[in-house]
Every structure is written in structure tokens, then in C-alpha cells.
Scaffold this motif. Sequence first.
Motif, short mmCIF file in Angstrom:
data_model
loop_
_atom_site.label_atom_id
_atom_site.label_comp_id
_atom_site.label_asym_id
_atom_site.label_seq_id
_atom_site.Cartn_x
_atom_site.Cartn_y
_atom_site.Cartn_z
N LEU A 194 0.83 -1.22 0.00
CA LEU A 194 0.00 0.00 0.00
C LEU A 194 0.86 1.27 0.00
O LEU A 194 0.57 2.23 -0.73
N LEU A 202 0.82 9.21 1.97
CA LEU A 202 0.44 8.49 3.20
C LEU A 202 1.49 8.60 4.30
O LEU A 202 1.20 8.28 5.46
N VAL A 436 -12.51 3.98 -2.59
CA VAL A 436 -11.80 3.19 -1.56
C VAL A 436 -10.44 3.83 -1.27
O VAL A 436 -10.04 4.00 -0.12
N MET A 437 -9.76 4.24 -2.32
CA MET A 437 -8.46 4.91 -2.15
C MET A 437 -8.63 6.21 -1.36
O MET A 437 -7.84 6.53 -0.48
N ARG A 439 -10.94 6.88 0.80
CA ARG A 439 -11.23 6.59 2.21
C ARG A 439 -9.96 6.20 2.96
O ARG A 439 -9.81 6.53 4.13
N ILE A 440 -9.06 5.49 2.27
CA ILE A 440 -7.80 5.10 2.92
C ILE A 440 -6.95 6.35 3.19
O ILE A 440 -6.41 6.53 4.28
N ALA A 443 -8.38 8.17 6.06
CA ALA A 443 -8.19 7.47 7.33
C ALA A 443 -6.78 7.67 7.87
O ALA A 443 -6.56 7.72 9.08
N LEU A 444 -5.80 7.80 6.95
CA LEU A 444 -4.41 7.89 7.41
C LEU A 444 -3.88 9.32 7.46
O LEU A 444 -2.88 9.59 8.11
#
Lengths: 463, 463
Positions: A194, A202, A436-437, A439-440, A443-444
Motif C-alpha cells: 500500500l 500516506l 476506496v483509495m 477513504r484510505i 483514514a491515514l
Amino acid sequence: MLTTEELVASLKSVLPAEQVSINETIREQHGKDESYHTPSMPDVVVFPASTEEVIKIMKLASQYKVPVVPFGRGTSLEGHVIPYDHGITIDFSLMNKVLEVRENDFLVRVQPGVTRTQLNKELKKYGLFFSVDPGADATLGGMAATNASGTTAVRYGVMRDQVRDLEVVLADGTVIHTGNLAEKSSSGLHLNGLFVGSEGTLGCFTELTLRVYGIPEYVMAARASFPSVQDAVSAVVGILQAGIPVARVELVDEPSMKQVNLFNDTNYKEQPTLFMEFHGNEAGLKQDVEFMKEIVSDYHCEGIEYETDQAALNQLWEARHNLAYAFIHGYPGKKMMTTDVCVPISDLGAAIDNARAALNKLDLPGGIVGHVGDGNFHALIMIDMNNPEEIRKSEEFNEVIVIDALERGGTCTGEHGVGVGKQKYQEREHGQALQVMERIKLALDPENLLNPNKLIKVKRELF
Amino acid sequence: MLTTEELVASLKSVLPAEQVSINETIREQHGKDESYHTPSMPDVVVFPASTEEVIKIMKLASQYKVPVVPFGRGTSLEGHVIPYDHGITIDFSLMNKVLEVRENDFLVRVQPGVTRTQLNKELKKYGLFFSVDPGADATLGGMAATNASGTTAVRYGVMRDQVRDLEVVLADGTVIHTGNLAEKSSSGLHLNGLFVGSEGTLGCFTELTLRVYGIPEYVMAARASFPSVQDAVSAVVGILQAGIPVARVELVDEPSMKQVNLFNDTNYKEQPTLFMEFHGNEAGLKQDVEFMKEIVSDYHCEGIEYETDQAALNQLWEARHNLAYAFIHGYPGKKMMTTDVCVPISDLGAAIDNARAALNKLDLPGGIVGHVGDGNFHALIMIDMNNPEEIRKSEEFNEVIVIDALERGGTCTGEHGVGVGKQKYQEREHGQALQVMERIKLALDPENLLNPNKLIKVKRELF
């Protein structure tokens, strides 16, 4: 919002003063990459010397909500490191040590500012080499950030395949490890994969543990000329289907061969050419090369030349690697735009045909080269950035190539990454997966501080 | 909360009635795997026949907040598929079609319920094979969910390396694709890698596009006996360092060889043994095997036997694959517990020593076998589940092995996955990275419906 003066003062309170710069030239150097994308300067450039210093920088950035862009050597090709939101650029050039070579484990631990040639120089002492070879002498941190690959991916895989562990400083200053030293693991979610290719969005990579390889017993290179690009591509498909484990196979088309000869003072045939390399034991390799010769002759190969000594090998690959610079040199004052699609190998011939037809139709000068063993090819075109019509045509060209690749089940970028240049194709390529990307990312990095609006442009209302 | 009757009625409103079962036997079959973990039954088992039906199931589950467990063939070894929170188990056995073989692209598209032997039977017609070989005839969906590997990973990689694209139904019924058909891509975040190994906690896989390989021109196997496990392991390290591209290299220790002979009626030497296989062209392979012979003799190899014909090859690998069943057969009434650590290859000898010493100290009968080319080994021990002291000792043993592996920079699970059995080691192994995994799980499955409390036990307060 802090003023730049306040930000600099805060940074100087946690870093030695000489590691914090607002010098105009330095900021300019960190406001661009090797692409045609418009420059934009950071407010301040910092040069951390340790993970601890990166943590301090991220904690400050997080506290004051200042955008941060990690920076290796600025060799990216899609504007990845250009700080359009300004803020802090973290230059990793002081973190440039090879920390550990675990010879028996085929592992090496490095800081992110180590470049690939620097690493290979060190590894040579152990009979080892690092396989990923994007051409540019990029830093390993940058190569991991974009999931770089290059000429050897067909045999050894891409950057993601080599990363065993990353030490990462997250947006809030937390430090994590994404992997471990074992060759394989089914423990937890696969954070290695990831974070590799996350383009600084990220976290900041502060250490990398990478897979390395033994220098092969025997290496042989060949240069094979063909009457047409189609013949060359068909020959590659034939070689792969025969199960010949080619280590590199690069296509250079006729206009590009001309540019190679001009720039390198070589006298190679100006025909569509495959540059190939084979690694193995001597007996196996000789059998492979014999078989390869039969296959290329089935596709009208008009001349094949072999090299086994190191100097000739180096010259051959330098010529290939210098191709981008050969074009830049040949069109003074222009900027280079490079397409980077990757398609299923059975579609490669048609995709390249389509690219050549589009170049002709738009009357754009350019060459086509590619890591054809992977189905990845580049059209290099030179643009006068002061000529809006050339810019428009190059954008139209890029779009034609990308849409064609997506329709063939491929990707808009095989190895250069998204940056800002490929963002407009992300929704078309990924569909609902893009959410989805997002949301990731959210989240980070809930404040969108890490290389904001690169790779994924998270919708403002989500923050 | 719905009653079971209401849930079943809802499911029957979207699926044909015969695809929804509350039959006790069927629920029992879906309440266990092949491990020693305590069974627990689902409320209902559904058998979707298409992606559309999976979407309908997930939408219902999401609407009524019912937990869902995806189920392949129940061959997992850490309780992955046991529905401790009850709810719906989705059995993918009706979705068992090989949808497309893209011969020239070395790609195949399958439904998740296809098993690996079923796939290989189909691929053989094309001269192709699928490399991942975990022993059990698992489904490809299940193998992707646990990132399975097995004997061939040393040459061809693990399940994650083969997955080019997944069609995934997310918790809310949204369908995404995690990849594309190109051999490499730097577009977007790497969802392929994230979803492979996610053990059903992020979504249900409804289609997989996988990398396949040409059947090698020439295959040779060898069985080499050594006076000690240490010698065998050192020989493997020597073979890898010599750059010999071994396709399989399996260690079977003395007690395990005894069990092999008992179960298979073979007459193999009862000494620590390496089972090896080499793939390549004939000339190269012969040179490799000669070199290998020199290396193993340096490590006191006391006998080496070769096999090149297919029947003998099959017998050899069946013997290896049947080992787990040989132990189960040899200890009637007991359950098998298998450790699964993976360590850096240079630590493998010491880690195996430590495992053998712990078995002796705890007076546990068991064998040690392993995919030693990867640093992954298993201690197989047989437990009487009615004997609390045996259970305690086996748990103590597992912990000794795991802590030792983590101290060596390894992982608690090389290929079996976390399930419920390896959860207690996740914090120790991943540290702060575990919170990153939790945040990702939470971002993609905010109601914790997908295989809840497997892999990651997300803290309740986060929901």
C-alpha cells in the motif's frame, strides 16, 4: 495559519538552522521535476538528518496544518514533488547512508536519500546488485514512492516487489514499520504494498529494507533490428511465450534510433530495434540465445549483434538510458512529455500502432520506446511550452494513448505514477475503487497534509 | 436484530430458495476448518451463483447489520472461516467457473470457487500452469484471501504476486476492481496487494484475474539426505547464494520422513531430507544440478536421488504434500496444530534448532518441515483436544516459536494467515502499524460486518 516567518522559526526550534532554508534558488530547485508540469515553490525546504528530525517536522506540520512534500532528487515525470499548495518540502539528501548489507539474506537497509547507483556501487563489493533501473539516478525513497521500475522489471519485478520493509513517519509523527525481514508473510494487512506507490501521500519513508540479487554468472546482450515495429513486438511476444527468461527487452523505434546515434555518436542501424539482455548460467543462456535467434528470424530480423564484455554492455545500455536526454538535447528550448501506458502484452502491437498513427495525425515529432516485455511503452514528445497549440496537441495525444490503453484493460501509468499529470484519468481507470483509495487516504491523513492533491484528489467535503 | 427466520426470509426474497440453507449438517460443515480451533456455526449458509447475488446478500447484511463470512473449501488452518459471531456464511462453491484463459497474456480469469487442481487441469490444455501450491486443494478465492503460498513460492512467488485484478463486493454492496490486466501499474493506491491476504475482512472476492506460467521445458527433482537438519539448511543457503534458481526446496526432518514412509508405503531414507525441484531449459538445468551436487556434498549429503519422469515426480511431491495427513492418520483422535513462522534465511538453522529443542523440552511428538528456500517452516504437532495439559503445552510451544521468529525480524505467519490463531501476536509483530490496519478496516467496513474479529480485532470504541 502561520506566516512563513513563524513557520521557519518553529522549524529552526527543532532542527539545526542550516537545515532550514528559504533561499530562493533552493526553493526554485524544489519547485519542479523533470517534466513539463508548471513549477510552484515551497515556502521552506528542510533537510532532516535522521528519522527523529522527520518526526519533529511532521509533528510541527500537523500542529500547524502545513502541507508537506517529500523530495528525493526531483527526477519524477508527473509533477509528483511540485508543491502546488506550498508549505514545507522535506529534502532527504542528508539521509543518504547504506545502513546494513545482509549479504546472506539478500537484503539491504538504506536511508531514503541513497540513489540507485550509489547502492549498486556498495553492493558490488558483495557480488550483489539492486535490480530496479528506471534510467534516472533517482533516490530509493523516491523510487519506492512512485513504484518505479524500468528495464529489468520483466525479469526481477518492479520496486514494490523489492520492498521488504519501510520505516514510515505518518502525518501525525507516528513511526511505523510496514513489513519485516522475512521473504514472505501473511500477517496483517499488506502495508508494504500500500505504501509503495503512494507518492508521499500516506507518509514519509525514512528507511527501506530492500531485496537484492546475486550478480548473474553470465550476462549477454543482443541488439536485433527489424523492418517494422510490429515485427519487433511480435518477436518479443514469441520470446516470452517460449519461456525464455529475458532479463531486459527494450524496443527503440526508428526515429529514436536516429536520436540515439546523434547523441551518443554511435552507428547503430536506424531501424526498429530490440535491445535485449539475458542473465543465467553459461550453458542455459547459450541454449536460450540460440532459441531466441530462431524466434527473431521468424519475424524478419535483419541483423543481430551480440555483446558479452562489460564495456560494450555498458555502452549499449547507456545509449538506451540516454534516449530521453537525446531527445531533450535534440530539441533545445522544448520540454519533454512522456506517455507511460501499460497494456496486456497481446495488445501491445496494436497499442503502439495506434500511438504512431496519433503522432502522425497530430504532426508531433516523437519517438516510441518501451519496456516491451511488460507491455509498457513510452511515446516521448517535445513541446514548446510557449506554444499553446503544441501543448493542446500533446494533451490530445496523451489522452488518445491513455483511453486506448484503458479500453484494452491496461493502465494510464505503468511506472511513472500519477502525480498531477495522470489524475484526470483516475476515475475512468479505477471507477468506484477510487473512493476506496480516498477513504484510505482520509483514514491515514485526515488533514490532507501529505503531498496534498497528488495521486488522489480527495474531495474537500470529506475532510 | 432480525431473528434467524426473518433473515432467512429476507435472503430467500433475493436468492432462489435452494441457495439458502439452515440445514444443521450444512451449518456444521461451515462451522469449522482443518485446524484445532473451536467450531462455531453460522445461522444460515448461502450459495450465490453470481456477483449480482453476492451484491444482494451484502446489501441485506449491511441493511440488517448481520456478520458475513466468505467460505471456500474450509481448508484454512487458523480458524479464518469459523463464524464466531454467527450470521451468514457465503459459500462460493457454485461460483466455480474458469471464465477466460488469455493464453498470450499469461492470464486467467476465474470465479472464486475454482480450486487450484481444477484450474491446473484446464490450463494444461494450453501448456500453462498456475504456480501457487499450498498442498490443500483450496479455492483460489480462499488462497487469495489468506495470501497462500507453499512449495513453489521460492521461484514463482506467493499468491499476492499472481493477482492482477480482483472483483470485490464491499460491505455495502459496492463492486470494485482492484487492478487491471497490465503486467505492471503505478496508478492509484495498490488495492490488489491490500485485498490479497485480507482474510475476508475487507470484501468478498467474486472474480480473480491471475498470472499463469508456461510449463517449463525441463523439470528435474532430487531427494538429498543429510546427517542433520543443520546440514540440510546450510546446503539450502549455499544453493541460494550460488544463484541456482531452484523451483522448490522442501525440508522434511527425520520424524516426518518416518511418517511419510508409514503413510505412503515408501521406503525413503529416514534422515533429514531435502526435496528439490528445478525448472528450466535442459542445458541450463543440467549445469545447475551439477553445481547443486557439489554444494550438497560440502554439507555431508549422504545420498542423492534424481527423478525426471512425471510419475516419479508426482509420487515424490504427493509424499511431501500428504505429510500433514500422514501425521493426522498416525495419531487418531488428535487434532493438528501447525506453527508457520518465517525468518530471514540466515536465521533459519537457529530457528529450527530452537523449535526442535522446544519440542523435546515440552515432550511433544511432532515433525518439522518447511519451505526452506523462503525461511518458512512448520512444526506439526498432534494434540488431544480433551487433554488440557496437551493444549497448554502446544500453546506454549507456538508462543516460543513465534517470539523467537519475531526477535529474528521474522513474522508469526509465513503463509497460513492470522485468522484467530495468530491474533494475539499481531500487536507484538506490527506495533503502531496495527492501528493503521485498524483504521483501514474501519474506513472500508465501518460496521465490522465482514468476517468480524478475524485478522484484526478492531476495538469496539472505534465503531
